[in-house]
Write a protein that holds these residues in place. Structure first.
Motif, PDB file in Angstrom:
ATOM      1  N   ALA A  31      -5.400   4.228   1.764  1.00  0.00           N
ATOM      2  CA  ALA A  31      -6.032   5.273   0.962  1.00  0.00           C
ATOM      3  C   ALA A  31      -6.370   4.755  -0.432  1.00  0.00           C
ATOM      4  O   ALA A  31      -5.743   3.835  -0.946  1.00  0.00           O
ATOM      5  CB  ALA A  31      -5.109   6.476   0.862  1.00  0.00           C
ATOM      6  N   GLU A  32      -7.345   5.380  -1.042  1.00  0.00           N
ATOM      7  CA  GLU A  32      -7.758   4.989  -2.388  1.00  0.00           C
ATOM      8  C   GLU A  32      -6.754   5.517  -3.408  1.00  0.00           C
ATOM      9  O   GLU A  32      -6.299   6.656  -3.320  1.00  0.00           O
ATOM     10  CB  GLU A  32      -9.138   5.565  -2.680  1.00  0.00           C
ATOM     11  N   SER A  33      -6.420   4.693  -4.372  1.00  0.00           N
ATOM     12  CA  SER A  33      -5.492   5.086  -5.426  1.00  0.00           C
ATOM     13  C   SER A  33      -6.185   5.988  -6.437  1.00  0.00           C
ATOM     14  O   SER A  33      -7.400   5.934  -6.600  1.00  0.00           O
ATOM     15  CB  SER A  33      -4.972   3.851  -6.161  1.00  0.00           C
ATOM     16  N   ARG A  49      -3.282  -0.496  -8.731  1.00  0.00           N
ATOM     17  CA  ARG A  49      -4.054   0.187  -7.686  1.00  0.00           C
ATOM     18  C   ARG A  49      -4.394  -0.760  -6.545  1.00  0.00           C
ATOM     19  O   ARG A  49      -4.413  -0.364  -5.389  1.00  0.00           O
ATOM     20  CB  ARG A  49      -5.328   0.792  -8.267  1.00  0.00           C
ATOM     21  N   GLN A  50      -4.624  -2.029  -6.874  1.00  0.00           N
ATOM     22  CA  GLN A  50      -4.924  -3.011  -5.831  1.00  0.00           C
ATOM     23  C   GLN A  50      -3.666  -3.396  -5.066  1.00  0.00           C
ATOM     24  O   GLN A  50      -3.704  -3.582  -3.850  1.00  0.00           O
ATOM     25  CB  GLN A  50      -5.569  -4.252  -6.440  1.00  0.00           C
ATOM     26  N   ALA A  51      -2.553  -3.509  -5.780  1.00  0.00           N
ATOM     27  CA  ALA A  51      -1.296  -3.909  -5.140  1.00  0.00           C
ATOM     28  C   ALA A  51      -0.682  -2.783  -4.307  1.00  0.00           C
ATOM     29  O   ALA A  51      -0.022  -3.044  -3.304  1.00  0.00           O
ATOM     30  CB  ALA A  51      -0.294  -4.366  -6.203  1.00  0.00           C
ATOM     31  N   MET A  52      -0.899  -1.539  -4.731  1.00  0.00           N
ATOM     32  CA  MET A  52      -0.301  -0.376  -4.062  1.00  0.00           C
ATOM     33  C   MET A  52      -1.389   0.635  -3.713  1.00  0.00           C
ATOM     34  O   MET A  52      -1.508   1.673  -4.357  1.00  0.00           O
ATOM     35  CB  MET A  52       0.733   0.289  -4.989  1.00  0.00           C
ATOM     36  N   PRO A  53      -2.204   0.347  -2.700  1.00  0.00           N
ATOM     37  CA  PRO A  53      -3.256   1.292  -2.330  1.00  0.00           C
ATOM     38  C   PRO A  53      -2.672   2.679  -2.044  1.00  0.00           C
ATOM     39  O   PRO A  53      -1.634   2.804  -1.411  1.00  0.00           O
ATOM     40  CB  PRO A  53      -3.857   0.690  -1.058  1.00  0.00           C
ATOM     41  N   GLY A  54      -3.324   3.692  -2.561  1.00  0.00           N
ATOM     42  CA  GLY A  54      -2.861   5.053  -2.360  1.00  0.00           C
ATOM     43  C   GLY A  54      -1.880   5.536  -3.417  1.00  0.00           C
ATOM     44  O   GLY A  54      -1.368   6.643  -3.319  1.00  0.00           O
TER      45      GLY A  54
END
Length: 70
Positions: A31-33, A49-54
């Motif tokens: 999912a998008e962050s 946001r790139q490391a932890m999507p959503g």
């Protein structure tokens, strides 16, 4: 700021947290962050946001949130 404003701000804060918790449960890893933290409103850095999507919280707020869940 009077007591009604403070109560409204607190209710808004509780609502945002409840929505964020529900979103976190249904979001898939792909999912998008969010671009802003649901708790503090500060921008969530692109690297997070790139490391932890959503993700829906900044690192500080996520740490606090996880400590409260224990």
């Amino acid at each position: 700021m009077d007591i009604c404003d403070k109560a409204n701000d607190y209710a808004d804060h509780l609502n945002r947290n409840a929505i964020a918790n529900q979103l976190a449960m249904v979001r898939s890893p792909a999912a998008e962050s969010l671009t802003e933290c649901v708790d503090c409103g500060e921008p969530i850095p692109m690297k997070r946001r790139q490391a932890m999507p959503g993700c829906v919280r900044c690192v500080s707020c996520e740490s606090r949130h996880e400590r409260k869940k224990r």
